[in-house]
Design an enzyme around this catalytic site. Structure first.
Site, PDB file in Angstrom:
ATOM      1  N   GLY A   1      34.679 -57.940  -6.481  1.00 50.41           N
ATOM      2  CA  GLY A   1      35.442 -57.295  -7.534  1.00 50.41           C
ATOM      3  C   GLY A   1      34.691 -56.197  -8.249  1.00 50.41           C
TER       4      GLY A   1
ATOM      5  N   ASN B   1      40.109 -62.834 -18.217  1.00 55.74           N
ATOM      6  CA  ASN B   1      39.379 -63.929 -17.578  1.00 55.74           C
ATOM      7  C   ASN B   1      39.086 -65.080 -18.528  1.00 55.74           C
ATOM      8  OD1 ASN B   1      37.726 -61.495 -18.341  1.00 55.74           O
ATOM      9  ND2 ASN B   1      36.104 -63.031 -18.309  1.00 55.74           N
TER      10      ASN B   1
ATOM     11  N   GLN C   1      41.254 -61.809 -11.541  1.00 53.88           N
ATOM     12  CA  GLN C   1      41.523 -63.151 -12.042  1.00 53.88           C
ATOM     13  C   GLN C   1      42.934 -63.627 -11.744  1.00 53.88           C
ATOM     14  OE1 GLN C   1      39.894 -66.159 -12.742  1.00 53.88           O
ATOM     15  NE2 GLN C   1      38.587 -64.725 -13.842  1.00 53.88           N
TER      16      GLN C   1
ATOM     17  N   HIS D   1      36.153 -64.587  -4.317  1.00 54.91           N
ATOM     18  CA  HIS D   1      35.740 -65.920  -4.756  1.00 54.91           C
ATOM     19  C   HIS D   1      36.574 -66.465  -5.900  1.00 54.91           C
ATOM     20  CE1 HIS D   1      33.306 -65.156  -8.541  1.00 54.91           C
ATOM     21  NE2 HIS D   1      33.521 -63.943  -8.119  1.00 54.91           N
TER      22      HIS D   1
ATOM     23  N   THR E   1      28.960 -50.760   8.581  1.00 57.78           N
ATOM     24  CA  THR E   1      29.672 -51.660   9.487  1.00 57.78           C
ATOM     25  C   THR E   1      30.359 -52.764   8.692  1.00 57.78           C
ATOM     26  OG1 THR E   1      28.069 -51.224  11.231  1.00 57.78           O
ATOM     27  CG2 THR E   1      29.433 -53.198  11.468  1.00 57.78           C
TER      28      THR E   1
ATOM     29  N   CYS F   1      24.510 -66.218 -25.676  1.00 56.48           N
ATOM     30  CA  CYS F   1      23.329 -66.736 -26.365  1.00 56.48           C
ATOM     31  C   CYS F   1      22.266 -65.645 -26.429  1.00 56.48           C
ATOM     32  CB  CYS F   1      22.784 -67.956 -25.624  1.00 56.48           C
ATOM     33  SG  CYS F   1      21.406 -68.754 -26.490  1.00 56.48           S
TER      34      CYS F   1
END
Length: 371
Positions: free
Chosen positions: A71, A151, A179, A201, A237, A322
């Site tokens: 993505g 998301n 998403q 994924h 490729t 964080c």
């Protein structure tokens, strides 16, 4: 409590049927798809089928599908490629304040190269107003990029309305649908988009594969130059192995996308959470215009990461960051105007194809004990 996975928006398991489809590419189909001999031709056929399978999911033509490494690359190709090719016509781009970093960071890069970027606000549900988009349009606007669904909250944007607006003004329109592809039906013609991003994924395909839909007639500059692979838009490729995996995942998604079972389980989960925690819990994002698998809730006056840490068997996430040992409010929730005492308690539960009601019951029981 067994390990329970409720973080499908972060990444999905690879569907077993996808794995089976890919296996022959590891042994029997080893030729270069560009080679016109007995070893290359069968591989080319596999790649062609995969492109068609992706196109079928989007109701596009196979020639409008470019395989990428995921993505993020698809977003970079869409934004940078369109800007580089069309900057002589204008340099202004419109986006929203709640986009994924895979949109925000390429746009920051383009600003160093002369792009002018307007970031529109969202409402308390995280939704963009088409009217605000229209107000931001200038004579030099060449591109609008708005995510199809958020998301974190799952909020679905009014992409079809924005698409019609863009078409009326002759502006190219891109949506990051990483998403939402495979979770809700997507027709690029109904959405009125010129460019659309897919991440493998997120829909039970492997990591490292994605695609960019490019509407016929939309000119972009390649980011990777070399031989004329992928219709001259991405040299190198082709990764046939992963492309075949994405193609099969898209074929399976067509079978699952109209299945309401995940939506029903998500609704049940929210109903039970609200029944248990009452006024101590709130829903973040739009109540109806939302991905069917996504439940972003805030436990008021709590810290979402602390709750997750207390239940290590459960995989879910927060949008908090964080920094220097201090947990900060999710930027998305901040832009939605969610106060800190609510937003800090946010947890995103994202369900998937393999989530069961028994698992939801186990999570509910653990939450009751820990909160």
């Amino acid at each position: 409590m067994n390990k329970i996975y409720l973080d499908y928006n972060a990444s999905t398991p690879i569907d077993p049927e996808v794995v089976n489809e890919m296996k022959p590419l590891l042994t029997d189909f080893y030729g270069n798809p560009s080679a016109v001999h007995w070893a290359g031709s069968p591989v080319k056929e596999k790649l062609t089928l995969a492109r068609k399978q992706v196109a079928n999911l989007l109701t596009s033509s196979p020639e409008e599908i470019i395989f990428t490494s995921g993505g993020s690359e698809a977003n970079n190709l869409a934004l940078k490629g369109y800007f580089f090719k069309n900057k002589d016509r204008g340099t202004h781009i419109i986006t929203s304040k709640v986009e994924h970093p895979a949109i925000q960071q390429p746009l920051k890069f383009l600003e160093h190269l002369g792009a002018r970027v307007t970031m529109v606000d969202v409402d308390r549900y995280g939704m963009v107003s088409p009217k605000e988009i229209e107000k931001s349009i200038r004579e030099d606007t060449i591109l609008i990029t708005i995510m199809h669904s958020n998301n974190e909250t799952g909020t679905l944007q009014p992409i079809d309305q924005i698409g019609r607006l863009a078409k009326r003004y002759g502006i190219a329109f891109h949506t990051d649908a990483s998403q939402s592809v495979g979770k809700v039906p997507i027709d690029v013609n109904d959405l009125n988009v010129d460019l659309l991003t897919i991440a493998g994924h997120k829909l039970y395909a492997p990591k490292g594969i994605g695609a960019l839909y490019i509407r016929e007639g939309t000119d972009i500059e390649p980011l990777i130059h070399g031989a004329g692979h992928e219709f001259g838009l991405r040299a190198g490729t082709e990764n046939t192995l992963l492309s075949v995996g994405l193609g099969k995942a898209c074929e399976l998604a067509l079978e699952h996308v109209y299945d309401d079972s995940i939506q029903e389980l998500t609704n049940y989960f929210w109903k039970q959470l609200k029944s248990t925690f009452g006024d101590g819990i709130v829903l973040n994002g739009h109540a109806k215009s939302r991905l069917p698998n996504t439940l972003n809730v805030s436990f008021i006056n709590k810290v979402g990461q602390d709750i997750l840490n207390s239940i290590p068997e459960m995989a879910a996430s927060t949008g908090s960051a964080c920094h220097s040992g201090r947990i900060e409010l999710s930027p998305v929730l901040k832009e939605m105007g969610i106060p800190e005492h609510i937003g800090m308690g946010a947890i995103r539960f994202s369900l998937g194809r393999y989530t069961t009601k028994e698992e939801i019951e186990q999570v509910l029981n653990r939450l009751k004990l820990k909160i």
